[in-house]
Design an enzyme around this catalytic site. Sequence first.
Site, PDB file in Angstrom:
ATOM      1  N   GLU A 259       0.845  -1.183   0.000  1.00  0.00           N
ATOM      2  CA  GLU A 259       0.000   0.000   0.000  1.00  0.00           C
ATOM      3  C   GLU A 259       0.888   1.244   0.000  1.00  0.00           C
ATOM      4  OE1 GLU A 259      -3.332  -2.042   2.975  1.00  0.00           O
ATOM      5  OE2 GLU A 259      -2.346  -0.169   3.537  1.00  0.00           O
ATOM      6  N   LYS A 261       2.256   4.494   1.376  1.00  0.00           N
ATOM      7  CA  LYS A 261       2.321   5.083   2.718  1.00  0.00           C
ATOM      8  C   LYS A 261       2.090   6.586   2.554  1.00  0.00           C
ATOM      9  CE  LYS A 261       4.955   4.840   7.002  1.00  0.00           C
ATOM     10  NZ  LYS A 261       4.589   6.172   7.459  1.00  0.00           N
ATOM     11  N   GLU A 311      -6.353   7.014   6.586  1.00  0.00           N
ATOM     12  CA  GLU A 311      -5.374   8.099   6.629  1.00  0.00           C
ATOM     13  C   GLU A 311      -6.048   9.360   6.102  1.00  0.00           C
ATOM     14  OE1 GLU A 311      -1.049   8.774   7.374  1.00  0.00           O
ATOM     15  OE2 GLU A 311      -2.362   7.052   7.677  1.00  0.00           O
ATOM     16  N   LYS A 429       7.053  -1.293   7.240  1.00  0.00           N
ATOM     17  CA  LYS A 429       7.046  -0.007   6.545  1.00  0.00           C
ATOM     18  C   LYS A 429       8.393   0.196   5.875  1.00  0.00           C
ATOM     19  CE  LYS A 429       8.010   2.498  10.879  1.00  0.00           C
ATOM     20  NZ  LYS A 429       7.538   3.541  11.804  1.00  0.00           N
TER      21      LYS A 429
END
Length: 567
Positions: A259, A261, A311, A429
């Site tokens: 995905e 970030k 987010e 991450k």
Amino acid sequence: MESAPGPAGSPSAASTSLASLAELSDRLEGTKSRLHLLRLVGDFLRELPAADRPVAARLLVGQPFPEGDPRRLDVSGATLWRAVCEVAAPAAPEALWSQVSDFGQAVDRLLAEAGRGPGAPGLGLQEVARTFEAMAAQHGRGARRERERLLARMLARASPSEGKFLAKCVLGDMRHGVNQGMLLEAIARAAGVAPEAIRRAAMVLGDVGEVAHLAFEKGANAFTAVAPRLFHPLQPMLAQMAHTLEEAWNAAPGRLALEFKLDGARVQVHLERDEVRLFSRRLHDVTESLPDIVADVRGSLKTRRALLEGEVVAVDAWGRIRPFQDLLRRYRRMHRVESAQRQVPLRLFLFDLLIEGDELFVDRPYAERWQRLESVHGGIPLVPRCVPQVLAEAEAFWQEALAAGHEGLMLKRLDGRYTPGIRGSGWLKLKRAGGLDLVIVAADYGYGRRHGWLSNYHLAARDEETGEFRPVGKTFRGLTDDEFRRMTARLLAIRRREEGGTVWVDPRVVVEVQYSDIQKSPLYPDGMALRFARIAQIRDDKAPEEADTIQHMRRLFERQAAAPLRP
């Protein structure tokens, strides 16, 4: 009639004094054995009256309130110092800092030199809890002075040991070797409950005090039905750092979703019928600051009961994502929200689903959670995502994220469960090279154009074993003049002490730092320092506990040293 006392050193079941908790903390400081620490904490909590146990459990790890509670003491080191000096009236208080290593020791020394002993009647845990509640209730003009008065009133009745404990708790800097993980393990051992059940309950409930109460009063059966609850913020799942895309891929080839970030602020979305509440990653309620996001959730989701994660990003007139600092102009804003909406539009991107309807998805694989999210997100966009079958696809997606200006990638195992509050291997991450989230622990006054501003910042990484913040460098680069002014005021409000031109502050401000490399340095305790560091962003959405660790920085340093020299 009072009940029989417990083991030596434990409080009576009839009441619990602050002195007994302070004595325990002192004993913990002098204990090196992990098993002995666990036994001391477990035995102490088991013998407490039921009403005092939640308070004691929280205070032991420096939490005046449950993690999900919006109340904050908002007491800086400077406020605490004024309060203790008002009580002890030292002749030369600043000279003390050369003889002690932290605030707790300083308060202990001042009260001892002033001949202070425990007051009569002694301070009890319930009175301490009520005083903290009164301090957190102060707002507006005169609030700081009233908090200082309430704190001074407690310190005036405290022994040196009690004052030391209060200071550490107020500042969240316990330094006695027991962090939240160890506290939970101690509760599990003493109450005979499986550690996994205890840890999960703490993540879901967000309150070690409630966990301690359930464990000792109701036993293992109390934890079988513990599950996330709507409108009670859940500790967010955290990600470990991936060093390279290839390394992460080789650990789980073909079993990862990637995905973008996004450069935004993480939020939990709680929805039941028309009621919507939004919580930040630090579990603060930010609903009133984000009315446009609330409206989107109400009007777009294809479900009327859900707990989702997403987010929030700032966007321009063409829908392109704006820098994180633009988002901060809106995020958690309480005044003139309507005009700010027009100036800084926001957009929500969803990336996870934990409750939908009457179904709980926390323990289901990420692939299944995403599938249900796709069916209910309606008009709210999902984060850009791909499930590559070969490494080349993953590398192309990584380059796409960087070209679009994003922070990097999130890599999530398709079979991974959601683990609240844990930095597990299910999420990784991968960020642009040369970036760390660090904490400002001190600042120097500048000179020339920066005269009068705190503008040279001492940066620290978190030690994941002790919770301390370890200095790793300084920088005066990255901020604008206006940001220097605002940061000066902000740091002075949380200063602990001042020596020459350096102001030491509470470790509260997280900044994203870019650097060229990590070099050996005898000037810093861990032998490493950042080279050409500059502040890229101020990360008010992150808690100091989320800062990068000294252990991660050392791994980066070792990898850097092992890498071949560039031509």
